[in-house]
Write a protein that holds these residues in place. Structure first.
Motif, PDB file in Angstrom:
ATOM      1  N   LYS A  97       0.548  -1.135   0.036  1.00  0.00           N
ATOM      2  CA  LYS A  97       0.052  -0.072   0.035  1.00  0.00           C
ATOM      3  C   LYS A  97       0.798   1.095  -0.072  1.00  0.00           C
ATOM      4  N   GLN A  98       1.959   1.135   0.748  1.00  0.00           N
ATOM      5  CA  GLN A  98       2.889   2.337   0.906  1.00  0.00           C
ATOM      6  C   GLN A  98       3.368   2.379  -0.579  1.00  0.00           C
ATOM      7  N   PHE A  99       3.879   1.607  -1.256  1.00  0.00           N
ATOM      8  CA  PHE A  99       4.667   1.502  -2.679  1.00  0.00           C
ATOM      9  C   PHE A  99       3.308   2.090  -3.493  1.00  0.00           C
ATOM     10  N   HIS A 100       2.478   1.889  -3.742  1.00  0.00           N
ATOM     11  CA  HIS A 100       1.301   2.191  -4.496  1.00  0.00           C
ATOM     12  C   HIS A 100       0.910   3.719  -4.228  1.00  0.00           C
ATOM     13  N   LYS A 101       0.871   4.162  -2.854  1.00  0.00           N
ATOM     14  CA  LYS A 101       0.628   5.436  -2.781  1.00  0.00           C
ATOM     15  C   LYS A 101       1.675   6.193  -3.275  1.00  0.00           C
ATOM     16  N   ALA A 102       2.925   5.993  -3.209  1.00  0.00           N
ATOM     17  CA  ALA A 102       4.232   6.583  -3.760  1.00  0.00           C
ATOM     18  C   ALA A 102       4.119   6.462  -5.304  1.00  0.00           C
ATOM     19  N   PHE A 103       3.711   5.541  -5.925  1.00  0.00           N
ATOM     20  CA  PHE A 103       3.623   5.320  -7.573  1.00  0.00           C
ATOM     21  C   PHE A 103       2.531   6.308  -7.897  1.00  0.00           C
ATOM     22  N   LEU A 104       1.568   6.713  -7.162  1.00  0.00           N
ATOM     23  CA  LEU A 104       0.295   7.316  -7.490  1.00  0.00           C
ATOM     24  C   LEU A 104       0.817   8.758  -7.433  1.00  0.00           C
ATOM     25  N   GLY A 105       1.636   9.104  -6.535  1.00  0.00           N
ATOM     26  CA  GLY A 105       2.108  10.400  -6.331  1.00  0.00           C
ATOM     27  C   GLY A 105       2.742  10.854  -7.588  1.00  0.00           C
ATOM     28  N   ALA A 106       3.672   9.909  -8.004  1.00  0.00           N
ATOM     29  CA  ALA A 106       4.611   9.941  -9.213  1.00  0.00           C
ATOM     30  C   ALA A 106       3.939  10.129 -10.514  1.00  0.00           C
ATOM     31  N   ARG A 121      -4.047  21.756  -9.938  1.00  0.00           N
ATOM     32  CA  ARG A 121      -2.770  21.212  -9.366  1.00  0.00           C
ATOM     33  C   ARG A 121      -2.902  21.250  -7.683  1.00  0.00           C
ATOM     34  N   THR A 122      -3.338  22.571  -7.243  1.00  0.00           N
ATOM     35  CA  THR A 122      -3.387  22.735  -5.848  1.00  0.00           C
ATOM     36  C   THR A 122      -4.393  21.749  -5.202  1.00  0.00           C
ATOM     37  N   ARG A 123      -5.613  21.510  -5.625  1.00  0.00           N
ATOM     38  CA  ARG A 123      -6.629  20.833  -5.232  1.00  0.00           C
ATOM     39  C   ARG A 123      -6.117  19.242  -5.162  1.00  0.00           C
ATOM     40  N   ILE A 124      -5.612  18.722  -6.543  1.00  0.00           N
ATOM     41  CA  ILE A 124      -4.998  17.256  -6.437  1.00  0.00           C
ATOM     42  C   ILE A 124      -4.056  17.093  -5.402  1.00  0.00           C
ATOM     43  N   LEU A 125      -2.860  17.787  -5.448  1.00  0.00           N
ATOM     44  CA  LEU A 125      -1.917  17.527  -4.135  1.00  0.00           C
ATOM     45  C   LEU A 125      -2.699  17.571  -3.094  1.00  0.00           C
ATOM     46  N   ALA A 126      -3.437  18.608  -2.663  1.00  0.00           N
ATOM     47  CA  ALA A 126      -3.827  18.609  -1.160  1.00  0.00           C
ATOM     48  C   ALA A 126      -4.993  17.353  -1.195  1.00  0.00           C
ATOM     49  N   GLN A 127      -5.616  17.062  -1.899  1.00  0.00           N
ATOM     50  CA  GLN A 127      -6.420  15.702  -1.629  1.00  0.00           C
ATOM     51  C   GLN A 127      -5.436  14.527  -1.613  1.00  0.00           C
ATOM     52  N   ASN A 128      -4.377  14.428  -2.180  1.00  0.00           N
ATOM     53  CA  ASN A 128      -3.395  13.309  -2.118  1.00  0.00           C
ATOM     54  C   ASN A 128      -2.400  13.454  -1.040  1.00  0.00           C
ATOM     55  N   LEU A 130      -0.078  15.857  -0.551  1.00  0.00           N
ATOM     56  CA  LEU A 130       1.168  15.979  -1.289  1.00  0.00           C
ATOM     57  C   LEU A 130       1.607  17.424  -1.242  1.00  0.00           C
ATOM     58  N   SER A 131       2.597  18.103  -0.944  1.00  0.00           N
ATOM     59  CA  SER A 131       3.217  19.205  -0.861  1.00  0.00           C
ATOM     60  C   SER A 131       3.542  19.555  -2.492  1.00  0.00           C
ATOM     61  N   ASP A 132       4.412  18.730  -3.034  1.00  0.00           N
ATOM     62  CA  ASP A 132       4.761  19.134  -4.363  1.00  0.00           C
ATOM     63  C   ASP A 132       4.928  17.405  -5.136  1.00  0.00           C
ATOM     64  N   PRO A 133       4.544  17.437  -6.285  1.00  0.00           N
ATOM     65  CA  PRO A 133       4.496  16.029  -6.955  1.00  0.00           C
ATOM     66  C   PRO A 133       6.216  15.763  -7.251  1.00  0.00           C
ATOM     67  N   SER A 134       6.307  14.319  -6.904  1.00  0.00           N
ATOM     68  CA  SER A 134       7.575  13.620  -7.054  1.00  0.00           C
ATOM     69  C   SER A 134       7.458  12.554  -8.246  1.00  0.00           C
ATOM     70  N   PHE A 135       8.259  12.970  -9.117  1.00  0.00           N
ATOM     71  CA  PHE A 135       7.973  11.846 -10.266  1.00  0.00           C
ATOM     72  C   PHE A 135       8.916  10.851 -10.365  1.00  0.00           C
ATOM     73  N   GLU A 136       9.590  10.687  -9.386  1.00  0.00           N
ATOM     74  CA  GLU A 136      10.462   9.497  -9.102  1.00  0.00           C
ATOM     75  C   GLU A 136      10.251   8.760  -7.934  1.00  0.00           C
ATOM     76  N   VAL A 137      10.537   7.315  -7.975  1.00  0.00           N
ATOM     77  CA  VAL A 137      10.347   6.669  -6.577  1.00  0.00           C
ATOM     78  C   VAL A 137      11.306   5.480  -6.434  1.00  0.00           C
ATOM     79  N   LEU A 138      11.955   5.565  -5.489  1.00  0.00           N
ATOM     80  CA  LEU A 138      13.134   4.523  -5.540  1.00  0.00           C
ATOM     81  C   LEU A 138      12.423   3.486  -4.094  1.00  0.00           C
ATOM     82  N   VAL A 139      12.508   2.253  -4.689  1.00  0.00           N
ATOM     83  CA  VAL A 139      12.007   1.294  -3.678  1.00  0.00           C
ATOM     84  C   VAL A 139      13.253   0.248  -3.287  1.00  0.00           C
ATOM     85  N   VAL A 140      13.586   0.043  -2.147  1.00  0.00           N
ATOM     86  CA  VAL A 140      14.821  -0.852  -2.062  1.00  0.00           C
ATOM     87  C   VAL A 140      14.306  -1.760  -0.791  1.00  0.00           C
TER      88      VAL A 140
END
Length: 246
Positions: A97-106, A121-128, A130-140
């Motif tokens: 679930k944590q992975f998918h939340k990060a994937f959705l944000g990206a 943009r403001t509404r979408i980020l607030a509903q999710n 997020l303060s700023d969109p992050s387009f990369e996710v690293l999972v280790v």
């Protein structure tokens, strides 16, 4: 400028002092008339500015009403993605679930589309959250932690939910690439009528039928050569060492 302003403007150059007393009177009247003209000019400017602002505000309100009346497709796509992630017949772990939340944000910009994402943009980020969109996710994580399954679930949810979605996945080799694509197809076939939506499939790509004839969603799963890159880096390091010794 009204009639009083015209008369005041005409009187200033016509008044000519005759004596010192007249000069003082002239100066006083001139200052009064100039102040009156400046005040009237300022009032006219303020009225024009307020009129312009009222027109701008009215236009903004019109746009707001139009946005409120118009359905934002990205909202529906995002809701469908969340629904799909829980409809594959398996319970997601907290990590997944944590992975998918990060994937959705990206991928929010891709789910909503560039125009709607920037407009809302403001509404979408607030509903999710997020303060700023992050387009990369690293999972280790350690092995057998559900990373591949998480990616397959998310890719399948995107293909089933978002119109005209294209996804490219690069795996560490041919076997991993084929395995991921196979897993995505199984997840798609698990949902009702999912198997009938697969238009074309081979070892590296799957085409999914959307809601419209022109809506074709694509998955490309490619093998990459990690070993080849490692060999190139090793050779470069070796050449550098030999050059340094010599």
């Amino acid at each position: 400028m009204n009639l009083l302003d015209v008369h005041a403007a005409q009187m200033i150059p016509m008044m000519t002092p005759v004596s010192s007393g007249d000069s003082m009177l002239y100066a006083c009247v001139e200052r009064t008339l100039k102040a009156l003209l400046e005040e009237r000019t300022s009032q006219n400017s303020n009225r024009k500015r307020l009129l312009l602002e009222s027109k701008v505000d009215a236009f903004k309100r019109k746009l707001s009403r139009a946005d409120a009346d118009r359905e934002v497709l990205g909202d529906r796509y995002l809701k469908d993605v969340h629904t799909c992630l829980d409809s594959f017949g398996m319970e997601r772990t907290n990590s997944q679930k944590q992975f998918h939340k990060a994937f959705l944000g990206a991928t929010l910009a891709h789910i909503y589309g560039a125009v709607d994402f920037e407009r809302h943009r403001t509404r979408i980020l607030a509903q999710n959250n997020l303060s700023d969109p992050s387009f990369e996710v690293l999972v280790v994580t350690p092995r057998r932690w559900g990373k591949t399954t998480s990616v397959a679930m998310f890719v399948a949810a995107l293909l089933l939910s978002v119109a005209d979605m294209w996804v490219s996945v690069f795996s560490t080799g041919q076997r991993a690439s084929s395995s991921l694509l196979e897993q995505v197809c199984k997840l798609i076939c698990h949902v009702p009528h999912g198997s009938s939506r697969i238009l074309r499939r081979n070892q590296e790509q799957v085409f999914i039928k959307g809601d419209m004839p022109s809506d074709v969603r694509r998955l490309y799963s490619y093998p990459s050569s990690v070993q080849g890159e490692s060999d190139a880096l090793s050779k470069l390091a070796c050449d550098h060492s030999i050059k340094h010794i010599s």
